[in-house]
Motif scaffolding. Structure first.
Motif, PDB file in Angstrom:
ATOM      1  N   SER A   1       0.849  -1.191   0.000  1.00 19.25           N
ATOM      2  CA  SER A   1       0.000   0.000   0.000  1.00 19.25           C
ATOM      3  C   SER A   1       0.884   1.241   0.000  1.00 19.25           C
ATOM      4  O   SER A   1       2.071   1.177   0.297  1.00 19.25           O
ATOM      5  N   GLY A   2       0.280   2.353  -0.346  1.00 19.82           N
ATOM      6  CA  GLY A   2       0.992   3.617  -0.337  1.00 19.82           C
ATOM      7  C   GLY A   2       2.108   3.690  -1.359  1.00 19.82           C
ATOM      8  O   GLY A   2       2.005   3.142  -2.462  1.00 19.82           O
ATOM      9  N   PRO A   3       3.211   4.360  -0.993  1.00 16.60           N
ATOM     10  CA  PRO A   3       4.320   4.551  -1.929  1.00 16.60           C
ATOM     11  C   PRO A   3       4.925   3.235  -2.443  1.00 16.60           C
ATOM     12  O   PRO A   3       5.362   3.159  -3.583  1.00 16.60           O
ATOM     13  N   LYS A   4       4.936   2.204  -1.612  1.00 19.19           N
ATOM     14  CA  LYS A   4       5.502   0.925  -2.056  1.00 19.19           C
ATOM     15  C   LYS A   4       4.628   0.292  -3.135  1.00 19.19           C
ATOM     16  O   LYS A   4       5.127  -0.313  -4.072  1.00 19.19           O
ATOM     17  N   CYS A   5       3.326   0.464  -3.010  1.00 20.97           N
ATOM     18  CA  CYS A   5       2.419  -0.027  -4.055  1.00 20.97           C
ATOM     19  C   CYS A   5       2.651   0.755  -5.346  1.00 20.97           C
ATOM     20  O   CYS A   5       2.715   0.169  -6.427  1.00 20.97           O
ATOM     21  N   ASN A   6       2.808   2.070  -5.212  1.00 19.33           N
ATOM     22  CA  ASN A   6       3.072   2.893  -6.395  1.00 19.33           C
ATOM     23  C   ASN A   6       4.381   2.498  -7.065  1.00 19.33           C
ATOM     24  O   ASN A   6       4.474   2.498  -8.287  1.00 19.33           O
TER      25      ASN A   6
END
Length: 103
Positions: free
Chosen positions: A71-76
């Motif tokens: 989720s968040g930046p790691k998902c991006n």
């Protein structure tokens, strides 16, 4: 053990991490082992491109699955990697199409 000589800090915007990496580059190059896997020299371009396309497709599935776990930046980040894989796959597909048209 490989001895490293430290480089002086750079003043052109590079960070200390960049300097540390730069000092290891020659040492890292000397440690390169002979390739464990090689591609047979008689394999044609179409076969190589087909395998590259299949590998990119598999990597895309893995990146997609990973993105759903994050989720968040790691998902991006995972989705950005997936996009790069998809663009490479499109390029390989187009080359395969052009090879097919030449036949």
């Amino acid at each position: 053990m490989i001895k490293e000589t430290p480089n002086p800090p750079k003043t052109d915007g590079h960070t200390e991490i960049d300097s540390a990496f730069e000092s290891r580059k020659p040492a890292m190059a000397k440690r390169c082992a002979p390739p464990m896997f090689i591609i047979a020299p008689d394999v044609n371009a179409e076969t190589l491109l087909t395998h590259a396309c299949e590998t990119l497709a598999s990597a895309g599935v893995m990146a997609s699955e990973l993105a759903f776990l994050l989720s968040g930046p790691k998902c991006n980040l995972a989705l950005g990697i997936l996009q790069m894989i998809s663009l490479a796959e499109l390029s390989v597909d187009r080359l395969l199409d052009e090879l097919e048209l030449e036949k």
